[in-house]
Design an enzyme around this catalytic site. Sequence first.
Site, mmCIF file in Angstrom:
data_model
loop_
_atom_site.group_PDB
_atom_site.id
_atom_site.type_symbol
_atom_site.label_atom_id
_atom_site.label_comp_id
_atom_site.label_asym_id
_atom_site.label_seq_id
_atom_site.Cartn_x
_atom_site.Cartn_y
_atom_site.Cartn_z
ATOM 1 N N LYS A 111 15.253 8.354 -17.025
ATOM 2 C CA LYS A 111 16.152 9.472 -17.331
ATOM 3 C C LYS A 111 15.774 10.125 -18.666
ATOM 4 O O LYS A 111 15.719 11.341 -18.767
ATOM 5 C CB LYS A 111 17.607 8.995 -17.365
ATOM 6 C CG LYS A 111 18.048 8.428 -16.016
ATOM 7 C CD LYS A 111 19.429 8.866 -15.614
ATOM 8 C CE LYS A 111 19.549 8.854 -14.098
ATOM 9 N NZ LYS A 111 20.491 7.899 -13.568
ATOM 10 N N LYS A 194 12.558 7.077 -4.606
ATOM 11 C CA LYS A 194 13.870 6.602 -4.131
ATOM 12 C C LYS A 194 14.749 7.789 -3.727
ATOM 13 O O LYS A 194 14.693 8.846 -4.353
ATOM 14 C CB LYS A 194 14.532 5.850 -5.297
ATOM 15 C CG LYS A 194 15.784 5.119 -4.968
ATOM 16 C CD LYS A 194 16.441 4.611 -6.239
ATOM 17 C CE LYS A 194 17.095 5.735 -7.021
ATOM 18 N NZ LYS A 194 18.058 5.348 -8.027
ATOM 19 N N LYS A 197 20.794 10.674 -5.977
ATOM 20 C CA LYS A 197 21.817 11.727 -5.983
ATOM 21 C C LYS A 197 21.316 13.011 -6.635
ATOM 22 O O LYS A 197 21.845 14.077 -6.409
ATOM 23 C CB LYS A 197 23.034 11.249 -6.779
ATOM 24 C CG LYS A 197 23.762 10.083 -6.175
ATOM 25 C CD LYS A 197 24.898 9.688 -7.114
ATOM 26 C CE LYS A 197 25.177 8.213 -7.050
ATOM 27 N NZ LYS A 197 25.963 7.728 -8.182
#
Length: 327
Positions: A111, A194, A197
């Site tokens: 992130k 992956k 969201k």
Amino acid sequence: MKTILTGIKPTGKLTLGNYIGVLKRLKDFQNQGECYIFIADLHALTLPIEPSELNENSIDIACFYLAAGLDPNKITLFLQSSVSAHAEMAIILQNYLYMGELSRMTQFKDKSSKMNKNSIGLGLFAYPVLMAGDILLYDADEVPVGEDQIQHVELTRDLVKRINNRYGDVFKMPSAKFNKVGARIMSLSDPSKKMSKSDPKGDIFLKDDVKTIRKKIMSAVTDSGCEIKYDEENKPGISNLLTIYACMKNISIEEAEKVFNGYRYGDFKKCVADAVIEEIEPFQQRYIEIKENKLYEDVLRQGALKANKKSQEVLNRIKEKIGLLKA
Ligand code: TYM
């Protein structure tokens, strides 16, 4: 009786990965022990989020939990922010986790690497501290998660060893519970990544309509060759679809491979889409009913009462052990 705990963070739209990795499995867990299930809304603040979005996502997750078959009479469902012990526990635990280990967390590295260095919040860095507190506050034995959260549970285990070594038996040792199949559902457009969201391409969102779900699966990236065989390295796209099918039908990968022996890619994908829709459509209908009738409201209120009671006990235990006076 064992204690089981897990949470979902209300950022972005929930995906089929969240469903297979955790949501779908919770119905069984509720019959195996005492379950604390929560909406990790304090965690959602670790990246910028609009208040209205945080609100809406939190309600959605509460409804998704109930739509997945969680029975409020059997489990404790609550909002993390309505139990102040989570914040208090994090303040204590942050002194026992070190900057070196926190900076090695994969999720933090992923992130923060996409952000401007000057806008990385302290909360994002300290994310695993808050998460460790979530787990330890309820004396959890088992933590059902997908693969990406295992590292955080492992760090929590290290922390338990560290604290128990120093102060005696304070915390219970938790362990991550994940299924070998389905712990990491991959993106349909790029099976090396992956399903997440925050990646709208190649994801199936739990709120996608049936037509969109079918379209996304039919256009999923496949691999060269024509065999329907599980081979993560050479056939990541087909392997991901086989995994999704096996999880929807509650069968093993080997059984799924047998079903599709001799099938062509197109027909195989159609069956995968049918299997997903067969399960997700009634799930979506339950979600709508729960949301429209605000059935989550009372559940969350009752859940907060129970969670506050349990977490205070554990919080008092650690406070006493480390020498904080009770006035
Ligand atoms: P979150 O909200 O990112 O994801 C919720 C759960 O879904 C799993 N998951 C997946 N499983 C399989 N395939 C995928 N593609 C996939 N994507 C996500 C995640 O592993 C997770 O189990 N930090 C947590 C929330 C949390 C928590 C906790 C969990 C906060 N405190 C304490 C357990 C215990 C998170 O952000 O999950």
